[in-house]
Design a protein around this motif. Sequence first.
Motif, PDB file in Angstrom:
ATOM      1  N   LEU A  43      -1.727  -8.260  -8.912  1.00  0.00           N
ATOM      2  CA  LEU A  43      -0.393  -8.154  -8.318  1.00  0.00           C
ATOM      3  C   LEU A  43       0.242  -6.777  -8.586  1.00  0.00           C
ATOM      4  O   LEU A  43       0.675  -6.095  -7.647  1.00  0.00           O
ATOM      5  N   LEU A  44       0.280  -6.369  -9.842  1.00  0.00           N
ATOM      6  CA  LEU A  44       0.962  -5.116 -10.192  1.00  0.00           C
ATOM      7  C   LEU A  44       0.209  -3.884  -9.708  1.00  0.00           C
ATOM      8  O   LEU A  44       0.821  -2.929  -9.219  1.00  0.00           O
ATOM      9  N   VAL A  45      -1.106  -3.903  -9.811  1.00  0.00           N
ATOM     10  CA  VAL A  45      -1.900  -2.777  -9.329  1.00  0.00           C
ATOM     11  C   VAL A  45      -1.755  -2.650  -7.809  1.00  0.00           C
ATOM     12  O   VAL A  45      -1.588  -1.551  -7.279  1.00  0.00           O
ATOM     13  N   THR A  46      -1.778  -3.773  -7.125  1.00  0.00           N
ATOM     14  CA  THR A  46      -1.645  -3.748  -5.660  1.00  0.00           C
ATOM     15  C   THR A  46      -0.291  -3.190  -5.246  1.00  0.00           C
ATOM     16  O   THR A  46      -0.214  -2.354  -4.330  1.00  0.00           O
ATOM     17  N   VAL A  47       0.761  -3.621  -5.885  1.00  0.00           N
ATOM     18  CA  VAL A  47       2.103  -3.121  -5.546  1.00  0.00           C
ATOM     19  C   VAL A  47       2.175  -1.610  -5.727  1.00  0.00           C
ATOM     20  O   VAL A  47       2.620  -0.878  -4.843  1.00  0.00           O
ATOM     21  N   GLY A  48       1.715  -1.116  -6.865  1.00  0.00           N
ATOM     22  CA  GLY A  48       1.771   0.320  -7.130  1.00  0.00           C
ATOM     23  C   GLY A  48       0.942   1.130  -6.150  1.00  0.00           C
ATOM     24  O   GLY A  48       1.398   2.133  -5.600  1.00  0.00           O
ATOM     25  N   LYS A  49      -0.274   0.692  -5.894  1.00  0.00           N
ATOM     26  CA  LYS A  49      -1.170   1.435  -5.002  1.00  0.00           C
ATOM     27  C   LYS A  49      -0.678   1.367  -3.555  1.00  0.00           C
ATOM     28  O   LYS A  49      -0.730   2.355  -2.827  1.00  0.00           O
ATOM     29  N   PHE A  50      -0.198   0.201  -3.137  1.00  0.00           N
ATOM     30  CA  PHE A  50       0.347   0.062  -1.787  1.00  0.00           C
ATOM     31  C   PHE A  50       1.520   1.020  -1.574  1.00  0.00           C
ATOM     32  O   PHE A  50       1.574   1.738  -0.572  1.00  0.00           O
TER      33      PHE A  50
END
Length: 143
Positions: free
Chosen positions: A125-132
């Motif tokens: 969840l957190l990695v996806t938000v940051g990378k997105f």
Amino acid sequence: MEYFTELGHIGLFLSAFLAATVLPLSSEVVLVALLLNGMSPASLVAVATLGNVLGALVNFALGYWAGVAVIRRWLRMSEAEFLSAETRFRKYGVWSLCLAWAPIIGDPLTVVAGVLRVRLLWFVLLVTVGKFLRYVVVAWMAG
């Protein structure tokens, strides 16, 4: 980078995936080149995000299943780099994973998250938000 650009979405996925590991690649260059060729920003951001998150999951798995000595040797991380990432991670907790996109600190953070056995759901969840968000900003700036 031209090779990745010639492959379109597949090339962007590959460059984003490999850039999330320790290879010195810049998926942003491929993203911008494809945007300038008139490809859909939404599809490019989605593909780049997916590839980059899956690459970060490889780092997480390395951290989870391999020993610290093996990780440092494979990823060519000095003890100081690893300790710095671990200290940063312990200081800011799982929220530091929102910075997994950042140059220099991002890849080690994803490895440390595996070593520290962060819950996979929080990691994704957190990695996806940051990378997105990073790819959205890059696409917006290129447009």
